[in-house]
Scaffold this motif. Structure first.
Motif, PDB file in Angstrom:
ATOM      1  N   HIS A 139       0.843  -1.156   0.543  1.00  0.00           N
ATOM      2  CA  HIS A 139      -0.302  -0.459   0.315  1.00  0.00           C
ATOM      3  C   HIS A 139       1.003   1.239   0.143  1.00  0.00           C
ATOM      4  O   HIS A 139       0.806   2.178  -0.430  1.00  0.00           O
ATOM      5  N   ARG A 140       1.922   0.805   0.818  1.00  0.00           N
ATOM      6  CA  ARG A 140       2.954   2.510   0.500  1.00  0.00           C
ATOM      7  C   ARG A 140       2.935   3.178  -0.638  1.00  0.00           C
ATOM      8  O   ARG A 140       4.053   4.065  -0.283  1.00  0.00           O
ATOM      9  N   LEU A 141       4.087   1.732  -1.496  1.00  0.00           N
ATOM     10  CA  LEU A 141       3.939   1.825  -2.711  1.00  0.00           C
ATOM     11  C   LEU A 141       3.423   2.490  -3.617  1.00  0.00           C
ATOM     12  O   LEU A 141       2.325   2.253  -4.053  1.00  0.00           O
ATOM     13  N   VAL A 142       3.673   3.551  -4.047  1.00  0.00           N
ATOM     14  CA  VAL A 142       2.837   3.898  -5.667  1.00  0.00           C
ATOM     15  C   VAL A 142       2.904   3.658  -6.768  1.00  0.00           C
ATOM     16  O   VAL A 142       4.191   3.382  -7.037  1.00  0.00           O
ATOM     17  N   GLY A 143       1.846   3.297  -7.212  1.00  0.00           N
ATOM     18  CA  GLY A 143       1.950   2.175  -8.936  1.00  0.00           C
ATOM     19  C   GLY A 143       2.999   0.944  -8.867  1.00  0.00           C
ATOM     20  O   GLY A 143       3.100  -0.351  -9.296  1.00  0.00           O
ATOM     21  N   GLY A 144       3.082   0.618  -7.474  1.00  0.00           N
ATOM     22  CA  GLY A 144       3.699  -1.198  -7.178  1.00  0.00           C
ATOM     23  C   GLY A 144       4.698  -1.146  -8.210  1.00  0.00           C
ATOM     24  O   GLY A 144       6.011  -0.264  -8.072  1.00  0.00           O
ATOM     25  N   GLY A 145       4.591  -2.777  -8.421  1.00  0.00           N
ATOM     26  CA  GLY A 145       5.983  -2.558  -9.556  1.00  0.00           C
ATOM     27  C   GLY A 145       6.972  -3.705  -9.073  1.00  0.00           C
ATOM     28  O   GLY A 145       8.365  -2.780  -9.131  1.00  0.00           O
ATOM     29  N   TYR A 146       7.004  -3.893  -7.337  1.00  0.00           N
ATOM     30  CA  TYR A 146       8.185  -3.998  -7.010  1.00  0.00           C
ATOM     31  C   TYR A 146       8.882  -5.255  -7.396  1.00  0.00           C
ATOM     32  O   TYR A 146       7.544  -5.983  -8.154  1.00  0.00           O
ATOM     33  N   ALA A 147       9.567  -6.541  -7.158  1.00  0.00           N
ATOM     34  CA  ALA A 147      10.078  -7.578  -7.571  1.00  0.00           C
ATOM     35  C   ALA A 147       9.776  -8.787  -6.498  1.00  0.00           C
ATOM     36  O   ALA A 147       9.758 -10.098  -7.097  1.00  0.00           O
ATOM     37  N   GLY A 148       9.642  -8.217  -5.510  1.00  0.00           N
ATOM     38  CA  GLY A 148       9.270  -9.505  -4.285  1.00  0.00           C
ATOM     39  C   GLY A 148       9.077  -9.297  -3.071  1.00  0.00           C
ATOM     40  O   GLY A 148       9.576  -7.815  -3.626  1.00  0.00           O
ATOM     41  N   PHE A 149       8.601 -10.252  -2.062  1.00  0.00           N
ATOM     42  CA  PHE A 149       8.682  -9.246  -0.817  1.00  0.00           C
ATOM     43  C   PHE A 149       9.234 -10.484   0.386  1.00  0.00           C
ATOM     44  O   PHE A 149       9.334 -11.303   0.417  1.00  0.00           O
ATOM     45  N   VAL A 150       9.465 -10.078   1.163  1.00  0.00           N
ATOM     46  CA  VAL A 150      10.510 -10.847   2.218  1.00  0.00           C
ATOM     47  C   VAL A 150       9.658 -10.299   3.560  1.00  0.00           C
ATOM     48  O   VAL A 150      10.097  -8.551   3.762  1.00  0.00           O
ATOM     49  N   GLN A 151       9.138 -10.753   4.129  1.00  0.00           N
ATOM     50  CA  GLN A 151       8.944 -10.717   6.071  1.00  0.00           C
ATOM     51  C   GLN A 151      10.010 -10.393   6.755  1.00  0.00           C
ATOM     52  O   GLN A 151      10.768 -11.640   7.184  1.00  0.00           O
ATOM     53  N   LYS A 152      10.222  -9.346   7.683  1.00  0.00           N
ATOM     54  CA  LYS A 152      10.539  -9.442   8.962  1.00  0.00           C
ATOM     55  C   LYS A 152      10.135  -9.636   9.943  1.00  0.00           C
ATOM     56  O   LYS A 152       9.411  -9.579   9.939  1.00  0.00           O
ATOM     57  N   PRO A 153      11.287 -10.730  10.950  1.00  0.00           N
ATOM     58  CA  PRO A 153      12.848 -11.386  10.012  1.00  0.00           C
ATOM     59  C   PRO A 153      12.623 -12.365   9.221  1.00  0.00           C
ATOM     60  O   PRO A 153      12.183 -13.074   9.337  1.00  0.00           O
ATOM     61  N   PHE A 154      13.874 -12.252   8.181  1.00  0.00           N
ATOM     62  CA  PHE A 154      13.730 -13.359   7.267  1.00  0.00           C
ATOM     63  C   PHE A 154      14.341 -14.001   7.762  1.00  0.00           C
ATOM     64  O   PHE A 154      15.390 -14.100   8.505  1.00  0.00           O
ATOM     65  N   ARG A 155      14.219 -15.453   6.513  1.00  0.00           N
ATOM     66  CA  ARG A 155      15.116 -16.441   6.674  1.00  0.00           C
ATOM     67  C   ARG A 155      15.388 -16.828   5.607  1.00  0.00           C
ATOM     68  O   ARG A 155      15.369 -16.091   4.436  1.00  0.00           O
ATOM     69  N   LEU A 156      16.435 -17.055   5.358  1.00  0.00           N
ATOM     70  CA  LEU A 156      17.748 -16.078   5.055  1.00  0.00           C
ATOM     71  C   LEU A 156      17.396 -17.082   3.326  1.00  0.00           C
ATOM     72  O   LEU A 156      17.783 -16.895   2.612  1.00  0.00           O
ATOM     73  N   ALA A 157      17.832 -18.905   3.462  1.00  0.00           N
ATOM     74  CA  ALA A 157      16.848 -19.372   2.598  1.00  0.00           C
ATOM     75  C   ALA A 157      15.649 -19.132   2.108  1.00  0.00           C
ATOM     76  O   ALA A 157      16.028 -18.551   0.397  1.00  0.00           O
ATOM     77  N   ALA A 158      14.649 -18.382   2.261  1.00  0.00           N
ATOM     78  CA  ALA A 158      13.822 -17.478   1.166  1.00  0.00           C
ATOM     79  C   ALA A 158      14.272 -16.432   1.297  1.00  0.00           C
ATOM     80  O   ALA A 158      13.460 -15.946  -0.264  1.00  0.00           O
ATOM     81  N   LEU A 159      15.195 -15.262   1.910  1.00  0.00           N
ATOM     82  CA  LEU A 159      15.207 -14.054   1.090  1.00  0.00           C
ATOM     83  C   LEU A 159      15.992 -14.500  -0.250  1.00  0.00           C
ATOM     84  O   LEU A 159      16.185 -13.967  -0.916  1.00  0.00           O
ATOM     85  N   ALA A 160      17.126 -15.465  -0.736  1.00  0.00           N
ATOM     86  CA  ALA A 160      18.076 -15.349  -1.392  1.00  0.00           C
ATOM     87  C   ALA A 160      16.997 -16.427  -2.633  1.00  0.00           C
ATOM     88  O   ALA A 160      17.744 -15.889  -3.556  1.00  0.00           O
ATOM     89  N   THR A 161      16.273 -16.591  -1.672  1.00  0.00           N
ATOM     90  CA  THR A 161      15.403 -17.575  -3.802  1.00  0.00           C
ATOM     91  C   THR A 161      14.184 -16.515  -3.797  1.00  0.00           C
ATOM     92  O   THR A 161      14.507 -16.440  -5.064  1.00  0.00           O
ATOM     93  N   THR A 162      13.913 -15.735  -2.984  1.00  0.00           N
ATOM     94  CA  THR A 162      13.299 -14.113  -3.819  1.00  0.00           C
ATOM     95  C   THR A 162      13.900 -13.341  -4.548  1.00  0.00           C
ATOM     96  O   THR A 162      13.586 -12.710  -5.550  1.00  0.00           O
ATOM     97  N   LEU A 163      15.553 -13.770  -3.871  1.00  0.00           N
ATOM     98  CA  LEU A 163      16.604 -12.027  -4.943  1.00  0.00           C
ATOM     99  C   LEU A 163      16.475 -12.893  -6.548  1.00  0.00           C
ATOM    100  O   LEU A 163      16.610 -11.877  -7.657  1.00  0.00           O
ATOM    101  N   ARG A 164      17.159 -14.463  -5.690  1.00  0.00           N
ATOM    102  CA  ARG A 164      17.195 -14.981  -7.058  1.00  0.00           C
ATOM    103  C   ARG A 164      15.770 -14.280  -8.372  1.00  0.00           C
ATOM    104  O   ARG A 164      16.003 -14.157  -9.582  1.00  0.00           O
ATOM    105  N   ALA A 165      14.967 -14.828  -7.567  1.00  0.00           N
ATOM    106  CA  ALA A 165      13.777 -14.921  -8.856  1.00  0.00           C
ATOM    107  C   ALA A 165      13.690 -13.436  -9.169  1.00  0.00           C
ATOM    108  O   ALA A 165      12.469 -13.561 -10.317  1.00  0.00           O
ATOM    109  N   ALA A 166      13.928 -12.354  -8.287  1.00  0.00           N
ATOM    110  CA  ALA A 166      13.888 -11.415  -9.012  1.00  0.00           C
ATOM    111  C   ALA A 166      14.540 -10.701 -10.068  1.00  0.00           C
ATOM    112  O   ALA A 166      14.100  -9.981 -10.893  1.00  0.00           O
ATOM    113  N   MET A 167      15.486 -11.021 -10.140  1.00  0.00           N
ATOM    114  CA  MET A 167      16.831 -10.780 -11.372  1.00  0.00           C
ATOM    115  C   MET A 167      15.825 -11.178 -12.628  1.00  0.00           C
ATOM    116  O   MET A 167      15.979 -12.255 -12.803  1.00  0.00           O
TER     117      MET A 167
END
Length: 167
Positions: A139-167
C-alpha cells in the motif's frame, strides 16, 4: 499434567547438598516420528556474481544479510538509510542486479527510495523487506512494481530464493 496425558511418569532423585535429578518417562510413540524436513539449500549463484544492494537502518540486519548473502555467492553493497542508498545506487546503478529495501527507515522511507530508484533505473528489481504483511507494505508504494517481498525477520534461504527470482 502433561506426563499423565501422555501416560508417562516423572522420577525425581534428590540428594541434599548435591542436587536433584528429574527423569521424564514417556511410552514409545505409536506412530513413527518423521524428521523435520530440511530447509532446501539455496543453490549457488548461476551467473557469476550478482550484486545486491541491501538497505536497512538496523546495523545487525545489514551485517547478517551482508555476510550471509556473500557466502551464498552474491556481491553485497550496503546502505544504512535511504539517502545513502540513493548515493550508492546512483554510483553503481549499472552493476546492481537487485535491491533489498527495508520499508521503514528514518530520513527517506523505503517508498520514497523506491520511487527515486525507479527514476534512475526504471526496471531495477526491488525486493521489499518489512515487518508488516505484504499487503500493508505494498500500500505504501505508488504504482507498485516491486519484484518480491520478504517478511522480517527473514529466513535466509527464502531471502536468497526471492532475490534470485527477482533478478
Amino acid at each position: 499434567g502433561m506426563e499423565r496425558r501422555h501416560h508417562g511418569a516423572i522420577r525425581v532423585q534428590s540428594e541434599s547438598g548435591i542436587g536433584s535429578t528429574f527423569q521424564v518417562l514417556f511410552p514409545p510413540a505409536v506412530e513413527p516420528c518423521l524428521p523435520a524436513p530440511a530447509e532446501p539449500r539455496p543453490k549457488p549463484a548461476h551467473t557469476g556474481t550478482n550484486t545486491v544492494l541491501v538497505v536497512d537502518d538496523e546495523p545487525e540486519v545489514l551485517e547478517v544479510a551482508s555476510l550471509s548473502l556473500s557466502q551464498l555467492g552474491f556481491h553485497v553493497l550496503t546502505a544504512p538509510d535511504g539517502r545513502a542508498a540513493l548515493d550508492v545506487f546512483r554510483t553503481h546503478a549499472g552493476e546492481i542486479d537487485a535491491v533489498l529495501l527495508d520499508l521503514m527507515m528514518p530520513h527517506l522511507d523505503g517508498a520514497e527510495v523506491f520511487e527515486q530508484m525507479q527514476r534512475v533505473r526504471p526496471n531495477v528489481p526491488v525486493v521489499l523487506a518489512s515487518g508488516y504483511s505484504e499487503q500493508d507494505a505494498a500500500h505504501r508504494l505508488v504504482g507498485g512494481g516491486y519484484a518480491g517481498f520478504v517478511q522480517k525477520p527473514f529466513r535466509l534461504a527464502a531471502l536468497a530464493t526471492t532475490l534470485r527470482a527477482a533478478m
